[in-house]
Design a protein around this motif. Structure first.
Motif, PDB file in Angstrom:
ATOM      1  N   ILE A 129      32.333  20.828  41.421  1.00  0.00           N
ATOM      2  CA  ILE A 129      33.719  20.227  41.966  1.00  0.00           C
ATOM      3  C   ILE A 129      34.008  21.739  43.079  1.00  0.00           C
ATOM      4  CG2 ILE A 129      33.887  19.082  40.543  1.00  0.00           C
ATOM      5  CD1 ILE A 129      35.570  21.361  38.869  1.00  0.00           C
ATOM      6  N   ARG A 130      34.118  21.680  44.141  1.00  0.00           N
ATOM      7  CA  ARG A 130      35.517  22.320  45.778  1.00  0.00           C
ATOM      8  C   ARG A 130      36.121  23.177  44.232  1.00  0.00           C
ATOM      9  NH1 ARG A 130      38.392  21.365  48.834  1.00  0.00           N
ATOM     10  NH2 ARG A 130      39.101  18.900  48.107  1.00  0.00           N
ATOM     11  N   ASN A 131      36.593  24.474  44.481  1.00  0.00           N
ATOM     12  CA  ASN A 131      37.421  24.968  43.532  1.00  0.00           C
ATOM     13  C   ASN A 131      37.642  26.344  44.434  1.00  0.00           C
ATOM     14  OD1 ASN A 131      35.091  27.102  43.696  1.00  0.00           O
ATOM     15  ND2 ASN A 131      34.060  25.884  41.776  1.00  0.00           N
ATOM     16  N   SER A 132      38.726  27.149  44.155  1.00  0.00           N
ATOM     17  CA  SER A 132      39.455  28.602  44.214  1.00  0.00           C
ATOM     18  C   SER A 132      39.979  29.755  44.160  1.00  0.00           C
ATOM     19  CB  SER A 132      40.533  27.764  45.312  1.00  0.00           C
ATOM     20  OG  SER A 132      41.418  29.046  46.559  1.00  0.00           O
ATOM     21  N   ILE A 133      39.629  30.643  44.377  1.00  0.00           N
ATOM     22  CA  ILE A 133      40.090  31.931  44.470  1.00  0.00           C
ATOM     23  C   ILE A 133      41.470  32.417  44.105  1.00  0.00           C
ATOM     24  CG2 ILE A 133      39.915  34.477  43.743  1.00  0.00           C
ATOM     25  CD1 ILE A 133      37.331  33.989  45.386  1.00  0.00           C
ATOM     26  N   HIS A 134      42.135  32.478  42.888  1.00  0.00           N
ATOM     27  CA  HIS A 134      43.163  32.306  41.734  1.00  0.00           C
ATOM     28  C   HIS A 134      43.854  33.987  41.280  1.00  0.00           C
ATOM     29  CE1 HIS A 134      47.468  30.234  40.240  1.00  0.00           C
ATOM     30  NE2 HIS A 134      47.493  30.562  41.436  1.00  0.00           N
ATOM     31  N   TYR A 135      44.722  34.378  42.127  1.00  0.00           N
ATOM     32  CA  TYR A 135      44.620  35.966  41.891  1.00  0.00           C
ATOM     33  C   TYR A 135      45.832  36.228  41.708  1.00  0.00           C
ATOM     34  CZ  TYR A 135      44.304  37.068  46.544  1.00  0.00           C
ATOM     35  OH  TYR A 135      44.791  37.155  48.118  1.00  0.00           O
ATOM     36  N   PHE A 136      46.664  37.338  41.502  1.00  0.00           N
ATOM     37  CA  PHE A 136      48.126  37.564  40.951  1.00  0.00           C
ATOM     38  C   PHE A 136      47.345  38.978  41.445  1.00  0.00           C
ATOM     39  CE2 PHE A 136      51.164  35.606  37.954  1.00  0.00           C
ATOM     40  CZ  PHE A 136      50.502  35.685  37.266  1.00  0.00           C
ATOM     41  N   ARG A 143      27.717  43.572  35.952  1.00  0.00           N
ATOM     42  CA  ARG A 143      27.039  44.331  35.398  1.00  0.00           C
ATOM     43  C   ARG A 143      27.819  44.699  33.322  1.00  0.00           C
ATOM     44  NH1 ARG A 143      24.357  48.590  39.160  1.00  0.00           N
ATOM     45  NH2 ARG A 143      23.500  46.565  40.943  1.00  0.00           N
ATOM     46  N   ARG A 144      28.311  43.292  32.836  1.00  0.00           N
ATOM     47  CA  ARG A 144      29.020  43.255  31.540  1.00  0.00           C
ATOM     48  C   ARG A 144      30.058  44.676  31.650  1.00  0.00           C
ATOM     49  NH1 ARG A 144      23.944  43.929  27.504  1.00  0.00           N
ATOM     50  NH2 ARG A 144      22.789  41.729  28.070  1.00  0.00           N
ATOM     51  N   GLY A 145      31.017  45.024  32.860  1.00  0.00           N
ATOM     52  CA  GLY A 145      31.679  45.037  32.842  1.00  0.00           C
ATOM     53  C   GLY A 145      33.237  44.322  32.880  1.00  0.00           C
ATOM     54  N   GLY A 146      34.508  45.037  33.198  1.00  0.00           N
ATOM     55  CA  GLY A 146      35.939  44.357  32.996  1.00  0.00           C
ATOM     56  C   GLY A 146      36.191  43.073  31.184  1.00  0.00           C
ATOM     57  N   LYS A 147      36.886  42.478  31.605  1.00  0.00           N
ATOM     58  CA  LYS A 147      37.148  41.428  30.985  1.00  0.00           C
ATOM     59  C   LYS A 147      36.670  39.654  31.487  1.00  0.00           C
ATOM     60  CE  LYS A 147      39.016  40.538  26.328  1.00  0.00           C
ATOM     61  NZ  LYS A 147      39.420  41.136  25.329  1.00  0.00           N
ATOM     62  N   GLY A 194      38.909  40.311  34.464  1.00  0.00           N
ATOM     63  CA  GLY A 194      40.332  41.540  34.397  1.00  0.00           C
ATOM     64  C   GLY A 194      39.293  42.440  34.486  1.00  0.00           C
ATOM     65  N   GLY A 195      40.389  43.487  35.142  1.00  0.00           N
ATOM     66  CA  GLY A 195      39.180  45.301  34.088  1.00  0.00           C
ATOM     67  C   GLY A 195      38.390  45.381  35.200  1.00  0.00           C
ATOM     68  N   GLY A 242      43.910  37.069  32.433  1.00  0.00           N
ATOM     69  CA  GLY A 242      43.359  38.254  33.774  1.00  0.00           C
ATOM     70  C   GLY A 242      44.262  38.845  34.869  1.00  0.00           C
ATOM     71  N   ARG A 243      43.418  38.847  35.927  1.00  0.00           N
ATOM     72  CA  ARG A 243      44.248  38.708  36.893  1.00  0.00           C
ATOM     73  C   ARG A 243      43.810  38.538  37.953  1.00  0.00           C
ATOM     74  NH1 ARG A 243      45.176  44.905  40.436  1.00  0.00           N
ATOM     75  NH2 ARG A 243      46.366  43.732  41.796  1.00  0.00           N
ATOM     76  N   TYR A 244      42.521  37.690  38.183  1.00  0.00           N
ATOM     77  CA  TYR A 244      41.380  37.091  38.942  1.00  0.00           C
ATOM     78  C   TYR A 244      41.545  35.499  38.215  1.00  0.00           C
ATOM     79  CZ  TYR A 244      41.139  41.803  41.247  1.00  0.00           C
ATOM     80  OH  TYR A 244      41.641  42.851  41.428  1.00  0.00           O
TER      81      TYR A 244
END
Length: 241
Positions: free
Chosen positions: A111-118, A43-47, A91-92, A14-16
Motif C-alpha cells: 500500500i501507499r504510506n508516508s514517513i511520520h516523525y516528531f 546495520r543493527r543500529g538504533g531500535k 529511534g536512536g 520511537g522518533r520516526y
C-alpha cells in the motif's frame, strides 16, 4: 474497508515512523520483510518497533474441490490495517539514516504510506491528508499537556467520564487518562492511570456573547476521586501570559 484508524495512529516509542495511507491486509511475510530491510539498512543500529501484528487467519481451499466439508485450513495470517495506522517505528539513529531505512521498508508494503516523525520541540507533522483541526478534538487516544505542577507532563485520554453517547470532550469534562511523561522523583509516575479535568482545547469554544476562544494546545489538570486538585497547588500555564 471503510474509515480510518483511531488507535495506533500516534508515535509512542520511537522518533520516526511509517504510516499507512490506504486500507489493506498485510501478511506476516510482508511485515517480516519490512522489518528485516530496516534492520539490515541501519546495520543493527538504533531500535525498531513493529506496531502491527498478523492476528487474522486467512483460509484457502484447494482448487477443484467439492462444496461442503467446512472451511479450508488456515493458509496464512494477516494484519488488518486502516489509513493512519503506524506500521513501524524507529529511534536512536540520525534522520537521514531513518528516512532511508523506512523508505526501503515502505517499498515492501502493498500500500501507499508516508514517513511520520516528531521534530525537536514541535508537534507531529500532518499526514495522510487529514486536516490540521482533525486532532484538535479530545477523544480516546488523544495526547494532552498537564497544566499543573503535580509532576506529570503528558497524558493520553482513555475515556470520558459521564458520557455514554458523546465521542469528544470539552473544557470542564472529566476524563480517565494514563501518564505518558512524568518528572522523576515525583509522587505521580509514568503509566499511572489518573483522572483529569480538561482546561484547554485546540478546538474553538464559542461563548454565548459570540466570542470564540481557542488555545494552542490541549491541556488538563489532574484531580483525585473527590474532584479536588491532586497533590500540589494549582498552577495554570495560560497561553496568553
Amino acid at each position: 474497508m471503510k474509515g480510518i484508524s483511531y488507535r495506533g495512529n500516534h508515535i509512542c516509542f520511537g522518533r520516526y515512523a511509517l504510516q499507512a495511507l490506504e486500507p489493506a491486509w498485510i501478511t506476516s511475510r510482508q511485515i517480516e520483510a519490512g522489518r528485516r530491510a530496516m534492520t539490515r539498512n541501519v546495520r543493527r543500529g538504533g531500535k525498531i518497533w513493529v506496531r502491527i501484528f498478523p492476528d487474522k487467519p486467512v483460509t484457502v481451499r484447494p482448487t477443484e474441490t467439492r462444496m461442503g466439508s467446512g472451511k479450508g485450513s488456515p493458509e496464512y495470517w494477516v494484519a488488518v490495517v486502516k489509513p493512519g495506522r503506524i506500521l513501524y517505528e524507529m529511534g536512536g539513529v540520525a534522520e537521514n539514516i531513518a528516512r532511508k531505512a523506512i523508505s526501503i521498508a515502505a517499498s515492501k508494503m502493498p500500500i501507499r504510506n508516508s514517513i511520520h516523525y516528531f521534530g525537536i520541540g514541535i508537534k507531529e507533522k500532518e499526514v495522510f491528508g487529514m486536516k490540521k483541526n482533525s486532532s484538535d478534538m479530545i477523544q480516546p487516544q488523544t495526547h494532552l499537556n498537564v497544566a499543573d505542577n503535580s509532576g506529570a507532563r503528558k497524558l493520553m485520554c482513555i475515556r470520558i467520564i459521564g458520557t455514554s453517547n458523546r465521542r469528544y470532550a470539552n473544557i470542564g469534562d472529566v476524563i480517565v487518562a494514563v501518564i505518558k511523561e512524568a518528572v522523576p522523583n515525583m509522587p505521580l509516575e509514568r503509566s499511572e492511570v489518573i483522572r483529569a479535568v480538561i482546561v484547554r482545547t485546540c478546538k474553538e469554544l464559542k461563548r454565548d456573547n459570540g466570542m470564540i476562544i481557542r488555545y494552542d494546545d490541549n491541556a488538563a489538570v489532574i484531580i483525585d476521586q473527590e474532584g479536588t486538585q491532586k497533590e500540589l497547588e494549582f498552577l495554570v500555564r495560560s497561553s496568553g501570559n
